[in-house]
Write a protein that holds these residues in place. Structure first.
Motif, PDB file in Angstrom:
ATOM      1  N   ASP A   1      34.516  59.509  20.255  1.00 44.70           N
ATOM      2  CA  ASP A   1      34.531  58.371  21.169  1.00 44.70           C
ATOM      3  C   ASP A   1      35.809  58.203  21.988  1.00 44.70           C
ATOM      4  OD1 ASP A   1      31.944  57.442  20.303  1.00 44.70           O
ATOM      5  OD2 ASP A   1      32.917  56.856  18.427  1.00 44.70           O
ATOM      6  N   ALA A   2      36.909  58.828  21.561  1.00 44.22           N
ATOM      7  CA  ALA A   2      38.153  58.655  22.315  1.00 44.22           C
ATOM      8  C   ALA A   2      38.043  59.116  23.766  1.00 44.22           C
ATOM      9  CB  ALA A   2      39.305  59.361  21.597  1.00 44.22           C
ATOM     10  N   PRO A   3      37.395  60.264  24.087  1.00 46.85           N
ATOM     11  CA  PRO A   3      37.305  60.685  25.500  1.00 46.85           C
ATOM     12  C   PRO A   3      36.630  59.645  26.392  1.00 46.85           C
ATOM     13  CG  PRO A   3      36.759  62.514  24.049  1.00 46.85           C
ATOM     14  CD  PRO A   3      36.849  61.307  23.186  1.00 46.85           C
ATOM     15  N   ARG A   4      35.556  59.045  25.877  1.00 40.84           N
ATOM     16  CA  ARG A   4      34.862  58.049  26.687  1.00 40.84           C
ATOM     17  C   ARG A   4      35.743  56.814  26.907  1.00 40.84           C
ATOM     18  NH1 ARG A   4      32.176  57.108  30.957  1.00 40.84           N
ATOM     19  NH2 ARG A   4      30.922  55.209  30.912  1.00 40.84           N
ATOM     20  N   LEU A   5      36.477  56.420  25.886  1.00 36.42           N
ATOM     21  CA  LEU A   5      37.342  55.249  26.031  1.00 36.42           C
ATOM     22  C   LEU A   5      38.485  55.531  27.009  1.00 36.42           C
ATOM     23  CD1 LEU A   5      37.530  53.907  22.357  1.00 36.42           C
ATOM     24  CD2 LEU A   5      36.127  53.069  24.238  1.00 36.42           C
ATOM     25  N   ARG A   6      38.985  56.759  27.023  1.00 37.48           N
ATOM     26  CA  ARG A   6      40.039  57.107  27.991  1.00 37.48           C
ATOM     27  C   ARG A   6      39.508  56.982  29.416  1.00 37.48           C
ATOM     28  NH1 ARG A   6      41.013  61.519  24.226  1.00 37.48           N
ATOM     29  NH2 ARG A   6      42.801  60.984  22.892  1.00 37.48           N
ATOM     30  N   GLU A   7      38.273  57.390  29.634  1.00 36.02           N
ATOM     31  CA  GLU A   7      37.682  57.247  30.964  1.00 36.02           C
ATOM     32  C   GLU A   7      37.598  55.779  31.369  1.00 36.02           C
ATOM     33  OE1 GLU A   7      33.891  59.102  31.005  1.00 36.02           O
ATOM     34  OE2 GLU A   7      34.645  61.109  30.449  1.00 36.02           O
ATOM     35  N   LEU A   8      37.287  54.934  30.388  1.00 35.86           N
ATOM     36  CA  LEU A   8      37.114  53.507  30.701  1.00 35.86           C
ATOM     37  C   LEU A   8      38.435  52.800  30.979  1.00 35.86           C
ATOM     38  CD1 LEU A   8      34.291  52.535  28.170  1.00 35.86           C
ATOM     39  CD2 LEU A   8      34.098  52.785  30.654  1.00 35.86           C
ATOM     40  N   THR A   9      39.558  53.426  30.669  1.00 30.96           N
ATOM     41  CA  THR A   9      40.841  52.801  31.037  1.00 30.96           C
ATOM     42  C   THR A   9      41.041  52.793  32.551  1.00 30.96           C
ATOM     43  OG1 THR A   9      42.046  54.905  30.788  1.00 30.96           O
ATOM     44  CG2 THR A   9      41.924  53.461  28.851  1.00 30.96           C
ATOM     45  N   ALA A  10      40.185  53.496  33.294  1.00 32.26           N
ATOM     46  CA  ALA A  10      40.232  53.472  34.763  1.00 32.26           C
ATOM     47  C   ALA A  10      39.073  52.678  35.356  1.00 32.26           C
ATOM     48  CB  ALA A  10      40.210  54.902  35.303  1.00 32.26           C
ATOM     49  N   HIS A  11      38.375  51.914  34.521  1.00 26.59           N
ATOM     50  CA  HIS A  11      37.230  51.127  34.985  1.00 26.59           C
ATOM     51  C   HIS A  11      37.705  50.053  35.965  1.00 26.59           C
ATOM     52  CE1 HIS A  11      33.688  48.465  34.792  1.00 26.59           C
ATOM     53  NE2 HIS A  11      33.022  49.534  34.355  1.00 26.59           N
ATOM     54  N   PRO A  12      36.910  49.715  36.984  1.00 24.63           N
ATOM     55  CA  PRO A  12      37.339  48.705  37.963  1.00 24.63           C
ATOM     56  C   PRO A  12      37.499  47.295  37.387  1.00 24.63           C
ATOM     57  CG  PRO A  12      35.079  49.423  38.387  1.00 24.63           C
ATOM     58  CD  PRO A  12      35.632  50.367  37.383  1.00 24.63           C
ATOM     59  N   ASP A  13      36.826  46.998  36.285  1.00 23.77           N
ATOM     60  CA  ASP A  13      36.927  45.664  35.672  1.00 23.77           C
ATOM     61  C   ASP A  13      38.102  45.646  34.692  1.00 23.77           C
ATOM     62  OD1 ASP A  13      36.635  43.269  34.252  1.00 23.77           O
ATOM     63  OD2 ASP A  13      34.450  43.336  34.385  1.00 23.77           O
TER      64      ASP A  13
ATOM     65  N   LEU B   1      33.433  49.748  20.026  1.00 26.07           N
ATOM     66  CA  LEU B   1      33.337  51.185  19.722  1.00 26.07           C
ATOM     67  C   LEU B   1      34.584  51.655  18.985  1.00 26.07           C
ATOM     68  CD1 LEU B   1      31.680  53.750  19.990  1.00 26.07           C
ATOM     69  CD2 LEU B   1      32.710  54.120  22.247  1.00 26.07           C
ATOM     70  N   GLY B   2      35.736  51.117  19.374  1.00 27.97           N
ATOM     71  CA  GLY B   2      36.953  51.463  18.652  1.00 27.97           C
ATOM     72  C   GLY B   2      36.950  50.941  17.231  1.00 27.97           C
ATOM     73  N   GLU B   3      36.235  49.852  16.984  1.00 31.20           N
ATOM     74  CA  GLU B   3      36.194  49.268  15.641  1.00 31.20           C
ATOM     75  C   GLU B   3      35.289  50.032  14.694  1.00 31.20           C
ATOM     76  OE1 GLU B   3      37.009  44.520  16.641  1.00 31.20           O
ATOM     77  OE2 GLU B   3      34.983  45.329  16.853  1.00 31.20           O
TER      78      GLU B   3
ATOM     79  N   VAL C   1      41.608  50.085  26.126  1.00 30.82           N
ATOM     80  CA  VAL C   1      42.935  50.343  25.554  1.00 30.82           C
ATOM     81  C   VAL C   1      42.977  49.874  24.106  1.00 30.82           C
ATOM     82  CG1 VAL C   1      45.385  49.767  25.708  1.00 30.82           C
ATOM     83  CG2 VAL C   1      44.072  50.216  27.788  1.00 30.82           C
ATOM     84  N   ALA C   2      42.419  48.696  23.829  1.00 32.55           N
ATOM     85  CA  ALA C   2      42.387  48.199  22.451  1.00 32.55           C
ATOM     86  C   ALA C   2      41.570  49.122  21.560  1.00 32.55           C
ATOM     87  CB  ALA C   2      41.807  46.780  22.434  1.00 32.55           C
ATOM     88  N   GLY C   3      40.444  49.638  22.085  1.00 33.11           N
ATOM     89  CA  GLY C   3      39.638  50.569  21.296  1.00 33.11           C
ATOM     90  C   GLY C   3      40.385  51.847  20.973  1.00 33.11           C
ATOM     91  N   LEU C   4      41.129  52.381  21.944  1.00 38.42           N
ATOM     92  CA  LEU C   4      41.932  53.583  21.694  1.00 38.42           C
ATOM     93  C   LEU C   4      42.998  53.323  20.630  1.00 38.42           C
ATOM     94  CD1 LEU C   4      42.374  54.878  25.342  1.00 38.42           C
ATOM     95  CD2 LEU C   4      41.136  56.045  23.498  1.00 38.42           C
ATOM     96  N   ARG C   5      43.597  52.158  20.685  1.00 36.53           N
ATOM     97  CA  ARG C   5      44.611  51.837  19.670  1.00 36.53           C
ATOM     98  C   ARG C   5      43.997  51.793  18.283  1.00 36.53           C
ATOM     99  NH1 ARG C   5      45.504  47.148  17.472  1.00 36.53           N
ATOM    100  NH2 ARG C   5      44.372  46.021  19.127  1.00 36.53           N
ATOM    101  N   LEU C   6      42.811  51.222  18.160  1.00 34.88           N
ATOM    102  CA  LEU C   6      42.158  51.147  16.854  1.00 34.88           C
ATOM    103  C   LEU C   6      41.765  52.521  16.330  1.00 34.88           C
ATOM    104  CD1 LEU C   6      39.921  47.987  17.420  1.00 34.88           C
ATOM    105  CD2 LEU C   6      41.976  48.146  16.002  1.00 34.88           C
TER     106      LEU C   6
END
Length: 391
Positions: A333-345, A324-326, A353-358
């Motif tokens: 899409d950034a808000p959803r990716l920020r939420e996923l930085t707290a994902h259990p996996d 998604l970051g690519e 984190v890589a997607g947010l950087r991109l």
């Protein structure tokens, strides 16, 4: 003595003690043969090596000296002795073939006939500066190469191809090329599949393609099994061009090399199977993911929508946030990716984190906090995202 010369000196000493070549050098490395030739010659010239060639006779005749002064080979070359004594050992013959005296090198060549373990040294002599040595070595190669086993050819061919960089290395290369182009196709195939030298496999693949020796499936198997990127790409492209997608595409898609899988994904578009590219949106290879996105777009599907749905699913694929970051947009899409930085996996967190950087949406405060994450993959991605602020 420099570190680079120490292994070469050790190799010469082992050869002087009578050890066979496979215990002296790595016989599968073409450079090792040229290095051995140089090392033996240098050791003999410096007095560090005093090989005895008493088993050779006839090298001091008047005719021999006359030919060497004129640098004209005999026609045919005179035998070094009327009745050859018992065959010398492998080590003795190797020392003679590398001797600084060209008369010794030439006289030793007839003894290499029928000795496949020494054929790479004969190839070295085929690029010799001295014409009598070179002529006799080329004649011996012409006689020995057609009947050489695949194992011998796999060791000798890389030496011949490497020597083409020398001033007089074209003669042996012409012999090898003629053998591979007009001889049994199994010879070129054996080099392509069984030779460790990448340059030799590339040359063999070119001949296989020119002669049409492999069908699409065979070329796909070559692409999937070879480690060299040039061989992978050429074989994969030829496999796709063969027009047998039913046989070739599954092999390409199942390869462990990303560029080969990417070729298989691209071939899905030509076969009209666009939807089958969707699983490869989450491939570990960025090249494969990019090809999958292209194929889906050609089929009328927006890959960003597929990634968004995957990131919102209960089971998030590992690389969905990265994908998604690519291809996504920062505002959406950034808000959803920020939420996923707290994902259990942890793998999903690292991917987010890589997607947010991109997307250039990484927040320094959040990235600093993730440096304490228990998963090292997340820490690595967070550190990478912080580089613009840390220098």
């Amino acid at each position: 003595m420099s570190r680079g010369t120490e292994p070469r000196t050790a190799a010469v000493r082992r050869l002087e003690r009578g050890l066979p070549l496979h215990r002296v050098i790595d016989v599968t490395r073409p450079k090792a043969w040229a290095d051995l030739d140089e090392s033996v010659r240098r050791a003999a010239l410096h007095g560090d090596l005093n090989p005895s060639h008493t088993w050779l006779t006839g090298t001091e005749s008047t005719e021999w000296r006359r030919l060497w002064r004129r640098q004209v080979p005999a026609s045919p070359p005179p035998p070094p002795h009327p009745s050859p004594p018992p065959k010398p050992s492998e080590a003795r013959l190797a020392l003679a073939l590398c001797d600084p005296d060209g008369r010794i090198r030439e006289a030793a060549l007839p003894y290499a006939a029928g000795r496949p373990e020494l054929l790479p040294l004969v190839a070295v002599r085929a690029a010799d500066w001295a014409e009598p040595v070179r002529a006799r070595a080329l004649a011996l190669l012409r006689a020995e190469l057609p009947g050489a086993s695949h194992e011998t050819l796999a060791v000798t061919a890389p030496v011949i191809l490497r020597l083409t960089a020398r001033l007089r290395g074209d003669g042996a290369a012409g012999l090898l090329d003629g053998l591979l182009r007009t001889g049994p196709g199994s010879a070129a195939g054996a080099l392509l599949l069984g030779c460790r030298d990448a340059a030799t496999r590339r040359a063999a693949l070119g001949i296989v393609l020119d002669r049409g020796l492999y069908d699409g499936l065979g070329l796909a198997l070559v692409a999937a099994g070879d480690h060299d990127p040039v061989v992978q790409e050429r074989a994969a492209s030829a496999a796709i061009a063969a027009g047998e997608p039913g046989a070739t595409v599954p092999v390409l898609l199942g390869a462990r090399f990303g560029r080969v899988r990417a070729a298989g994904v691209t071939a899905l578009r030509g076969a009209g199977r666009h939807a089958e590219a969707e699983p490869y949106l989450y491939d570990r290879s960025g090249r494969t993911r990019a090809c999958a996105r292209w194929v889906l777009r050609r089929g009328g599907t927006d890959p960003a929508d597929v990634y968004r749905a995957a990131c919102a699913a209960p089971e998030v694929p590992d690389r969905a946030p990265l994908g998604l970051g690519e291809c996504g947009t920062r505002a959406v899409d950034a808000p959803r990716l920020r939420e996923l930085t707290a994902h259990p996996d942890g793998r999903v967190r690292a991917s987010a984190v890589a997607g947010l950087r991109l997307l250039d949406a990484a927040e320094p405060r959040r990235m600093k906090a993730l440096l304490e994450d228990p998963d090292p993959r997340v820490v690595r991605e967070a550190a990478r995202a912080l580089r613009p602020w840390t220098g």
